[in-house]
Design a protein around this motif. Sequence first.
Motif, PDB file in Angstrom:
ATOM      1  N   LEU A 109       0.802  -1.221   0.000  1.00  0.00           N
ATOM      2  CA  LEU A 109       0.000   0.000   0.000  1.00  0.00           C
ATOM      3  C   LEU A 109       0.835   1.271   0.000  1.00  0.00           C
ATOM      4  O   LEU A 109       0.286   2.362   0.146  1.00  0.00           O
ATOM      5  CB  LEU A 109      -0.934   0.001   1.216  1.00  0.00           C
ATOM      6  N   ILE A 110       2.131   1.151  -0.149  1.00  0.00           N
ATOM      7  CA  ILE A 110       3.003   2.331  -0.071  1.00  0.00           C
ATOM      8  C   ILE A 110       2.631   3.405  -1.099  1.00  0.00           C
ATOM      9  O   ILE A 110       2.556   4.584  -0.743  1.00  0.00           O
ATOM     10  CB  ILE A 110       4.484   1.918  -0.160  1.00  0.00           C
ATOM     11  N   PRO A 111       2.353   3.067  -2.365  1.00  0.00           N
ATOM     12  CA  PRO A 111       1.950   4.146  -3.294  1.00  0.00           C
ATOM     13  C   PRO A 111       0.685   4.879  -2.844  1.00  0.00           C
ATOM     14  O   PRO A 111       0.598   6.104  -2.965  1.00  0.00           O
ATOM     15  CB  PRO A 111       1.721   3.406  -4.615  1.00  0.00           C
ATOM     16  N   GLN A 112      -0.284   4.147  -2.307  1.00  0.00           N
ATOM     17  CA  GLN A 112      -1.496   4.797  -1.820  1.00  0.00           C
ATOM     18  C   GLN A 112      -1.214   5.668  -0.605  1.00  0.00           C
ATOM     19  O   GLN A 112      -1.821   6.727  -0.438  1.00  0.00           O
ATOM     20  CB  GLN A 112      -2.572   3.752  -1.474  1.00  0.00           C
ATOM     21  N   LEU A 113      -0.269   5.230   0.234  1.00  0.00           N
ATOM     22  CA  LEU A 113       0.095   6.049   1.391  1.00  0.00           C
ATOM     23  C   LEU A 113       0.705   7.371   0.941  1.00  0.00           C
ATOM     24  O   LEU A 113       0.392   8.430   1.495  1.00  0.00           O
ATOM     25  CB  LEU A 113       1.060   5.293   2.299  1.00  0.00           C
ATOM     26  N   PHE A 114       1.561   7.312  -0.064  1.00  0.00           N
ATOM     27  CA  PHE A 114       2.149   8.560  -0.571  1.00  0.00           C
ATOM     28  C   PHE A 114       1.079   9.464  -1.185  1.00  0.00           C
ATOM     29  O   PHE A 114       1.152  10.684  -1.058  1.00  0.00           O
ATOM     30  CB  PHE A 114       3.252   8.271  -1.587  1.00  0.00           C
ATOM     31  N   SER A 115       0.086   8.873  -1.826  1.00  0.00           N
ATOM     32  CA  SER A 115      -0.970   9.709  -2.403  1.00  0.00           C
ATOM     33  C   SER A 115      -1.814  10.364  -1.315  1.00  0.00           C
ATOM     34  O   SER A 115      -2.400  11.423  -1.536  1.00  0.00           O
ATOM     35  CB  SER A 115      -1.858   8.891  -3.342  1.00  0.00           C
ATOM     36  N   ASN A 139       3.602   9.589   9.790  1.00  0.00           N
ATOM     37  CA  ASN A 139       4.203   8.770  10.839  1.00  0.00           C
ATOM     38  C   ASN A 139       4.322   7.312  10.415  1.00  0.00           C
ATOM     39  O   ASN A 139       5.310   6.643  10.727  1.00  0.00           O
ATOM     40  CB  ASN A 139       3.405   8.887  12.140  1.00  0.00           C
ATOM     41  N   LEU A 140       3.333   6.823   9.696  1.00  0.00           N
ATOM     42  CA  LEU A 140       3.397   5.452   9.200  1.00  0.00           C
ATOM     43  C   LEU A 140       4.536   5.288   8.199  1.00  0.00           C
ATOM     44  O   LEU A 140       5.302   4.322   8.252  1.00  0.00           O
ATOM     45  CB  LEU A 140       2.063   5.063   8.569  1.00  0.00           C
ATOM     46  N   LEU A 141       4.691   6.254   7.297  1.00  0.00           N
ATOM     47  CA  LEU A 141       5.788   6.198   6.328  1.00  0.00           C
ATOM     48  C   LEU A 141       7.147   6.347   7.025  1.00  0.00           C
ATOM     49  O   LEU A 141       8.134   5.750   6.590  1.00  0.00           O
ATOM     50  CB  LEU A 141       5.607   7.269   5.248  1.00  0.00           C
ATOM     51  N   SER A 173      10.466   7.070  -3.923  1.00  0.00           N
ATOM     52  CA  SER A 173       9.300   7.956  -3.846  1.00  0.00           C
ATOM     53  C   SER A 173       9.598   9.216  -3.042  1.00  0.00           C
ATOM     54  O   SER A 173       9.140  10.306  -3.397  1.00  0.00           O
ATOM     55  CB  SER A 173       8.128   7.214  -3.205  1.00  0.00           C
ATOM     56  N   VAL A 174      10.380   9.075  -1.981  1.00  0.00           N
ATOM     57  CA  VAL A 174      10.713  10.237  -1.154  1.00  0.00           C
ATOM     58  C   VAL A 174      11.632  11.186  -1.919  1.00  0.00           C
ATOM     59  O   VAL A 174      11.438  12.401  -1.896  1.00  0.00           O
ATOM     60  CB  VAL A 174      11.343   9.793   0.181  1.00  0.00           C
ATOM     61  N   ILE A 175      12.613  10.635  -2.605  1.00  0.00           N
ATOM     62  CA  ILE A 175      13.533  11.491  -3.363  1.00  0.00           C
ATOM     63  C   ILE A 175      12.788  12.238  -4.463  1.00  0.00           C
ATOM     64  O   ILE A 175      12.988  13.434  -4.659  1.00  0.00           O
ATOM     65  CB  ILE A 175      14.706  10.668  -3.922  1.00  0.00           C
TER      66      ILE A 175
END
Length: 162
Positions: free
Chosen positions: A29-35, A50-52, A66-68
């Motif tokens: 679910l990381i892409p959805q978390l970034f969105s 906080n989750l990320l 994704s962070v960069i």
Amino acid sequence: RVLVRYPQQLRTIFETNLLNLPTIAWKRLIPQLFSRLNHPRSFMRDYVTNLLIDIAKDFPQLILYSVIVGITDDSKMRRIKSRDDNIWQRKFASTHESEDDIDEDDEEDDDIEKQENAVAMQNSFRLIYNVLSETKIHMLLNKLNYLYMKYDVLLFYGMNFG
């Protein structure tokens, strides 16, 4: 989707149960978390950030790219800043209000809200980046930078003296 529709009602359940899941459970679910970093509600942005951050501590390789990209993509911020400058220029240029001015005020409020969300999202990216830079990824990036410079020297030496 339920959390997006009813965030206030599910806040306590979210705090107690979902955040106690192991970070590996969030891997897909990381892409959805970034969105969700641009969620209009600040407490949702804080939870996702906080989750990320927790994921960054446990599995930095999963979110590094994704962070960069998120932290270096300031084109959106520049567009919002230029739009904000235009809003203020129009406000000071107009001296009396009409119906068109009222519509413009609504658009300006939307633009200001979008700007605040973009700034909050950039702050989230910076927080996650700071955690990443404290982990082993920082050592990896330094090593890659060293290897790149060494390769550059070898390439330069080969072109000039080879």
